[in-house]
Design a protein around this motif. Structure first.
Motif, PDB file in Angstrom:
ATOM      1  N   SER A 191       0.840  -1.204   0.000  1.00 22.98           N
ATOM      2  CA  SER A 191       0.000   0.000   0.000  1.00 22.98           C
ATOM      3  C   SER A 191       0.870   1.248   0.000  1.00 22.98           C
ATOM      4  O   SER A 191       0.617   2.201  -0.744  1.00 22.98           O
ATOM      5  N   GLY A 192       1.901   1.254   0.846  1.00 19.82           N
ATOM      6  CA  GLY A 192       2.814   2.395   0.879  1.00 19.82           C
ATOM      7  C   GLY A 192       3.490   2.623  -0.461  1.00 19.82           C
ATOM      8  O   GLY A 192       3.655   3.769  -0.897  1.00 19.82           O
ATOM      9  N   ARG A 193       3.869   1.526  -1.124  1.00 18.72           N
ATOM     10  CA  ARG A 193       4.512   1.673  -2.436  1.00 18.72           C
ATOM     11  C   ARG A 193       3.563   2.295  -3.454  1.00 18.72           C
ATOM     12  O   ARG A 193       3.950   3.182  -4.227  1.00 18.72           O
ATOM     13  N   GLN A 194       2.310   1.850  -3.462  1.00 13.79           N
ATOM     14  CA  GLN A 194       1.346   2.394  -4.418  1.00 13.79           C
ATOM     15  C   GLN A 194       1.053   3.860  -4.153  1.00 13.79           C
ATOM     16  O   GLN A 194       0.935   4.667  -5.082  1.00 13.79           O
ATOM     17  N   VAL A 195       0.935   4.223  -2.879  1.00 20.81           N
ATOM     18  CA  VAL A 195       0.753   5.631  -2.535  1.00 20.81           C
ATOM     19  C   VAL A 195       1.990   6.429  -2.926  1.00 20.81           C
ATOM     20  O   VAL A 195       1.904   7.540  -3.463  1.00 20.81           O
ATOM     21  N   GLY A 196       3.170   5.868  -2.684  1.00 20.77           N
ATOM     22  CA  GLY A 196       4.417   6.556  -2.999  1.00 20.77           C
ATOM     23  C   GLY A 196       4.581   6.866  -4.469  1.00 20.77           C
ATOM     24  O   GLY A 196       5.180   7.896  -4.833  1.00 20.77           O
ATOM     25  N   GLU A 197       4.047   6.009  -5.345  1.00 23.19           N
ATOM     26  CA  GLU A 197       4.174   6.273  -6.785  1.00 23.19           C
ATOM     27  C   GLU A 197       3.431   7.549  -7.180  1.00 23.19           C
ATOM     28  O   GLU A 197       3.937   8.334  -7.991  1.00 23.19           O
ATOM     29  N   LEU A 198       2.242   7.762  -6.621  1.00 23.90           N
ATOM     30  CA  LEU A 198       1.529   9.008  -6.901  1.00 23.90           C
ATOM     31  C   LEU A 198       2.154  10.180  -6.143  1.00 23.90           C
ATOM     32  O   LEU A 198       2.220  11.300  -6.647  1.00 23.90           O
ATOM     33  N   TYR A 209       5.153   0.653   6.679  1.00 21.09           N
ATOM     34  CA  TYR A 209       4.450   1.468   5.691  1.00 21.09           C
ATOM     35  C   TYR A 209       5.411   2.458   5.017  1.00 21.09           C
ATOM     36  O   TYR A 209       5.407   2.625   3.793  1.00 21.09           O
ATOM     37  N   ALA A 210       6.253   3.098   5.813  1.00 24.07           N
ATOM     38  CA  ALA A 210       7.186   4.091   5.268  1.00 24.07           C
ATOM     39  C   ALA A 210       8.184   3.451   4.314  1.00 24.07           C
ATOM     40  O   ALA A 210       8.620   4.089   3.343  1.00 24.07           O
ATOM     41  N   ALA A 211       8.546   2.193   4.552  1.00 25.11           N
ATOM     42  CA  ALA A 211       9.484   1.515   3.657  1.00 25.11           C
ATOM     43  C   ALA A 211       8.913   1.428   2.252  1.00 25.11           C
ATOM     44  O   ALA A 211       9.631   1.646   1.258  1.00 25.11           O
ATOM     45  N   GLY A 212       7.623   1.135   2.139  1.00 24.21           N
ATOM     46  CA  GLY A 212       6.992   1.070   0.829  1.00 24.21           C
ATOM     47  C   GLY A 212       6.917   2.429   0.162  1.00 24.21           C
ATOM     48  O   GLY A 212       7.163   2.564  -1.047  1.00 24.21           O
ATOM     49  N   VAL A 213       6.580   3.446   0.937  1.00 23.37           N
ATOM     50  CA  VAL A 213       6.499   4.801   0.388  1.00 23.37           C
ATOM     51  C   VAL A 213       7.862   5.254  -0.122  1.00 23.37           C
ATOM     52  O   VAL A 213       7.988   5.759  -1.245  1.00 23.37           O
ATOM     53  N   ARG A 214       8.892   5.068   0.691  1.00 27.98           N
ATOM     54  CA  ARG A 214      10.247   5.479   0.296  1.00 27.98           C
ATOM     55  C   ARG A 214      10.688   4.772  -0.983  1.00 27.98           C
ATOM     56  O   ARG A 214      11.283   5.391  -1.875  1.00 27.98           O
ATOM     57  N   GLU A 215      10.428   3.484  -1.050  1.00 27.35           N
ATOM     58  CA  GLU A 215      10.845   2.707  -2.204  1.00 27.35           C
ATOM     59  C   GLU A 215      10.331   3.328  -3.496  1.00 27.35           C
ATOM     60  O   GLU A 215      11.080   3.508  -4.467  1.00 27.35           O
ATOM     61  N   ALA A 216       9.049   3.664  -3.527  1.00 23.08           N
ATOM     62  CA  ALA A 216       8.453   4.213  -4.740  1.00 23.08           C
ATOM     63  C   ALA A 216       8.886   5.649  -4.981  1.00 23.08           C
ATOM     64  O   ALA A 216       9.153   6.050  -6.122  1.00 23.08           O
ATOM     65  N   VAL A 217       8.961   6.445  -3.926  1.00 22.28           N
ATOM     66  CA  VAL A 217       9.336   7.851  -4.092  1.00 22.28           C
ATOM     67  C   VAL A 217      10.744   7.975  -4.661  1.00 22.28           C
ATOM     68  O   VAL A 217      10.985   8.741  -5.615  1.00 22.28           O
ATOM     69  N   TYR A 218      11.679   7.240  -4.107  1.00 30.07           N
ATOM     70  CA  TYR A 218      13.052   7.340  -4.602  1.00 30.07           C
ATOM     71  C   TYR A 218      13.200   6.777  -6.013  1.00 30.07           C
ATOM     72  O   TYR A 218      14.083   7.192  -6.776  1.00 30.07           O
ATOM     73  N   ALA A 219      12.324   5.854  -6.370  1.00 27.03           N
ATOM     74  CA  ALA A 219      12.374   5.295  -7.733  1.00 27.03           C
ATOM     75  C   ALA A 219      11.738   6.231  -8.759  1.00 27.03           C
ATOM     76  O   ALA A 219      12.162   6.267  -9.916  1.00 27.03           O
ATOM     77  N   LYS A 220      10.734   7.020  -8.335  1.00 25.07           N
ATOM     78  CA  LYS A 220       9.940   7.791  -9.294  1.00 25.07           C
ATOM     79  C   LYS A 220      10.210   9.297  -9.281  1.00 25.07           C
ATOM     80  O   LYS A 220      10.082   9.961 -10.310  1.00 25.07           O
TER      81      LYS A 220
END
Length: 391
Positions: free
Chosen positions: A299-306, A332-343
């Motif tokens: 969930s964090g990763r999907q939110v992080g992409e947007l 949760y933050a691990a998923g968000v960070r993963e997507a944010v740093y990638a995108k």
């Protein structure tokens, strides 16, 4: 401020902010004459907003008398209304919580069921404490979804059917004769963050990840609400992974259908798991349940992409993660960070911080209090109060 026209309300703002603590400070900051400062300070003192403080160390001659904003002179009320739980509290004028309570209600309950209980809770809290001299100055209220702050009504709250277009002020009319200030729940969380730092951060994105997903935007020290109050409606942005999935808003393909608390709970129930609320999912993750942890991280990763798009557009100093899902912050933050740093761009993320909500599950209450305090203690509101007292 105009040097010869600084009002009493503007002087109070200087004292509240800590930029001034004596009449001499006020003269130096505003350029007002001694007589003008004395008159404005006297009006604020007579109104109960200021009181003499301790003597400060003298630099020669008579010791200067300090001026203290009387935070105990009045109170504001806060009501953070959610899908299945509402929190209420009483705060003094300095933003300190004096009393609080929470009440659960049926999911989908309408305003006729929820608001009388909220009003009763507020009356009970007020009755339990001493009556301040100035009484209740304002009531800050938050709701999920889009709200009309001018009319004090919900405009688009898919999570709480039956609330749209219903004025909330009549339900609270007999609690206190005070203005009602209404805001979106993610926006109030952003307000709590601005209040919660010794050195306020003027540029933040505040994610509320709970039953639904919302975003509070603090840019240049101001809450960004958008032309019709819809800024930050992250959860109802269309994403490829949600294609064809029906959302509770009536549309299909929204981020919420794959990343929100209600969607994750529904998924676990389909597997035969016993979960009633996203808080149950978080508790399982904290207890080490591998599937629960994976769902929260995804969930964090999907939110992080947007979120990465918003980061590139707004270049915030920090991302604050709050709401029930952030109760398992590390996961949760691990998923968000993963997507944010990638995108997101390297420039936008170079010094970007990720932080848990300062006030945890009290963030909504603190934000509602800040909403009320900002309104009733603004220079214009204070000057209007003094004008009424003179008439």
């Amino acid at each position: 401020m105009a040097r010869e026209s600084a009002t009493a309300g503007e002087l109070l703002a200087l004292l509240r902010s800590g930029r001034a603590s004596t009449r001499a400070d006020l003269r130096g900051l505003t350029g007002l004459s001694r007589t003008a400062v004395v008159a404005r300070v006297a009006a604020l003192t007579d109104a109960g907003l200021l009181r003499p403080g301790a003597e400060l160390a003298s630099t020669g001659g008579r010791p200067p008398g300090s001026l203290v904003f009387d935070t105990g002179a009045g109170v504001v009320l806060a009501a953070a209304i959610g899908r299945s739980r509402s929190q209420v509290a009483v705060f003094d004028l300095g933003g300190t919580e004096l009393a609080a309570s929470a009440v659960d209600h049926e999911v989908g309950a309408g305003p006729d069921d929820v608001m009388p209980v909220v009003a009763d809770q507020l009356r009970t809290l007020l009755a339990a404490g001493p009556a301040p001299a100035l009484g209740v100055l304002g009531i800050g209220v938050s709701l999920p979804g889009v709200v009309d702050t001018e009319r004090g009504v919900s405009v688009d709250t898919p999570v709480m059917a039956g609330w749209d277009g219903v004025p909330l002020a009549p339900y609270l009319a007999d609690v206190a004769d005070a203005p009602i200030l209404l805001a979106n729940d993610a926006d109030t969380m952003a307000r709590s963050e601005f209040l919660g730092h010794a050195t306020p951060t003027d540029d933040l994105l505040v994610v509320k990840a709970s039953t639904g997903i919302g975003l509070g935007v603090l840019a240049g020290g101001r809450i960004v609400t958008g032309a019709r109050g819809g800024a930050g409606d992250l959860g109802h942005t269309k994403v490829a992974e949600a294609a064809g999935r029906p959302c509770r808003c009536g549309d299909v393909g929204c981020l919420e259908t794959v990343a929100s608390g209600w969607a994750l709970v529904a998924r676990l129930r389909e597997e035969g798991r016993t979960v009633d609320h996203v808080r149950d999912l978080v508790a399982q993750a904290l207890a080490g349940d591998a599937e629960a942890k994976q769902l929260l991280r995804e969930s964090g990763r999907q939110v992080g992409e947007l979120l990465a798009v918003a980061i590139n557009l707004l270049n915030p100093r920090a991302i604050v993660l709050g709401g029930d899902m952030a109760g398992a912050y590390d996961v949760y933050a691990a998923g968000v960070r993963e997507a944010v740093y990638a995108k997101a761009s390297a420039l936008a993320t170079r010094e970007l911080q990720f932080l848990p909500a300062t006030y945890g599950d009290r963030a909504g209450l603190v934000g509602c209090a800040a909403l009320a305090l900002d309104a009733v203690l603004s220079p214009a509101a204070v000057d209007a109060r003094l004008a009424r007292a003179r008439s």
